[in-house]
Design a protein around this motif. Structure first.
Motif, short mmCIF file in Angstrom:
data_model
loop_
_atom_site.label_atom_id
_atom_site.label_comp_id
_atom_site.label_asym_id
_atom_site.label_seq_id
_atom_site.Cartn_x
_atom_site.Cartn_y
_atom_site.Cartn_z
N UNK A 90 -25.33 -14.73 13.13
CA UNK A 90 -24.12 -15.54 13.15
C UNK A 90 -24.21 -16.66 12.13
N UNK A 91 -23.16 -17.43 12.00
CA UNK A 91 -23.14 -18.50 11.00
C UNK A 91 -24.22 -19.57 11.23
N UNK A 92 -24.67 -19.71 12.47
CA UNK A 92 -25.72 -20.69 12.78
C UNK A 92 -27.10 -20.05 12.84
N UNK A 93 -27.22 -18.85 12.28
CA UNK A 93 -28.49 -18.14 12.32
C UNK A 93 -28.49 -17.07 13.38
N UNK A 94 -29.60 -16.35 13.48
CA UNK A 94 -29.66 -15.25 14.45
C UNK A 94 -29.87 -15.76 15.88
N UNK A 95 -29.27 -15.03 16.81
CA UNK A 95 -29.54 -15.24 18.24
C UNK A 95 -30.04 -13.91 18.78
N UNK A 96 -30.70 -13.97 19.89
CA UNK A 96 -31.24 -12.73 20.45
C UNK A 96 -31.11 -12.73 21.96
N UNK A 97 -31.15 -11.50 22.46
CA UNK A 97 -31.17 -11.27 23.90
C UNK A 97 -31.83 -9.92 24.10
N UNK A 98 -32.29 -9.70 25.30
CA UNK A 98 -32.87 -8.42 25.64
C UNK A 98 -31.78 -7.45 26.06
N UNK A 133 -35.09 -5.94 21.95
CA UNK A 133 -34.39 -7.16 21.56
C UNK A 133 -33.17 -6.80 20.72
N UNK A 134 -32.05 -7.39 21.08
CA UNK A 134 -30.82 -7.23 20.32
C UNK A 134 -30.61 -8.52 19.52
N UNK A 135 -30.55 -8.38 18.20
CA UNK A 135 -30.36 -9.53 17.32
C UNK A 135 -28.91 -9.57 16.88
N UNK A 136 -28.32 -10.76 16.99
CA UNK A 136 -26.94 -10.96 16.53
C UNK A 136 -26.96 -12.06 15.49
N UNK A 192 -39.33 -15.26 18.37
CA UNK A 192 -38.96 -16.40 17.51
C UNK A 192 -39.73 -16.36 16.19
N UNK A 193 -41.01 -16.00 16.23
CA UNK A 193 -41.79 -15.87 14.99
C UNK A 193 -41.23 -14.78 14.09
N UNK A 194 -40.90 -13.64 14.69
CA UNK A 194 -40.35 -12.54 13.90
C UNK A 194 -38.99 -12.91 13.31
N UNK A 195 -38.18 -13.61 14.08
CA UNK A 195 -36.88 -14.03 13.56
C UNK A 195 -37.03 -15.03 12.42
N UNK A 196 -37.98 -15.95 12.54
CA UNK A 196 -38.23 -16.91 11.46
C UNK A 196 -38.68 -16.18 10.20
N UNK A 197 -39.57 -15.20 10.37
CA UNK A 197 -40.00 -14.41 9.21
C UNK A 197 -38.84 -13.63 8.62
N UNK A 198 -38.01 -13.08 9.48
CA UNK A 198 -36.85 -12.30 9.01
C UNK A 198 -35.90 -13.17 8.19
N UNK A 199 -35.71 -14.42 8.61
CA UNK A 199 -34.85 -15.33 7.84
C UNK A 199 -35.43 -15.53 6.44
N UNK A 200 -36.74 -15.75 6.38
CA UNK A 200 -37.40 -15.98 5.08
C UNK A 200 -37.29 -14.77 4.16
N UNK A 201 -37.54 -13.56 4.71
CA UNK A 201 -37.50 -12.37 3.85
C UNK A 201 -36.06 -12.04 3.45
N UNK A 202 -35.11 -12.38 4.28
CA UNK A 202 -33.71 -12.19 3.88
C UNK A 202 -33.33 -13.14 2.76
#
Length: 181
Positions: free
Chosen positions: A169-177, A164-167, A134-144
């Motif tokens: 989408x219109x509501x932001x990224x979701x992830x799953x292993x 981790x597989x990141x997808x 979740x921290x990495x995804x939040x950082x990724x949103x900011x750098x994007x």
């Protein structure tokens, strides 16, 4: 692979298997206007066709085709009837149906305890990395947003290395292993 995923979804959705009750399900009726009742009727017919295919000189190709059709029907119940009060009861029924047809008759599924252990391991792995992801995804949103594409790609690669597989989408990224379930 899809069959095992459906089987594991049945295990997860069945909840407390001892409390699930076939009697609470609608009567199997292929002509019913109730989706779950219609699906139960179709699955009973598929079970008969699988049995006939196996009696016909072990026609496993036809039996597996029928089983894959059943998998699609089961998944559709999980999508369509998600708020139906009997979904856990249906999941238990479908779990037992899959074990009979796919495991006992065709030997295509691992034993239930193996799948349960795989689900537990998967969930434990998700829990162990969720905060970091979740921290990495939040950082990724900011750098994007800052259009720092190299750093965004580096974060995605780091997540990939964690399995981790990141997808996006219109509501932001979701992830799953990535899962072998």
């Amino acid at each position: 692979h899809r069959l095992i995923m459906t089987y594991s979804r049945c295990l997860e959705r069945a909840g407390n298997i001892e409390q699930a009750d076939r009697a609470r399900l609608p009567r199997a009726d292929k002509g019913s206007g109730v989706h779950m009742a219609r699906t139960l009727g179709e699955l009973e017919e598929i079970s008969e066709r699988i049995s006939l295919a196996l009696d016909d000189d072990m026609n496993t190709r036809e039996a597996i085709q029928e089983l894959l059709q059943a998998r699609r029907l089961i998944e559709q119940v999980f999508i369509t009837d998600i708020n139906h009060t009997s979904v856990s009861d249906f999941a238990k029924w479908a779990l037992e149906w899959l074990e009979e047809c796919a495991s006992d008759w065709l030997g295509l599924l691992p034993p239930r305890n193996e799948v349960v252990n795989q689900i537990r391991e998967y969930n434990a792995q998700v829990d162990s990395i969720a905060a970091e992801v979740e921290l990495l995804l939040a950082e990724r949103i900011k750098v994007r947003e800052a259009k720092d594409w190299k750093r965004a790609d580096d974060i995605r690669n780091q997540l990939n290395e964690m399995g981790v597989i990141v997808e996006d989408g219109p509501d932001g990224p979701t992830w799953r292993l990535h899962s072998n379930l």
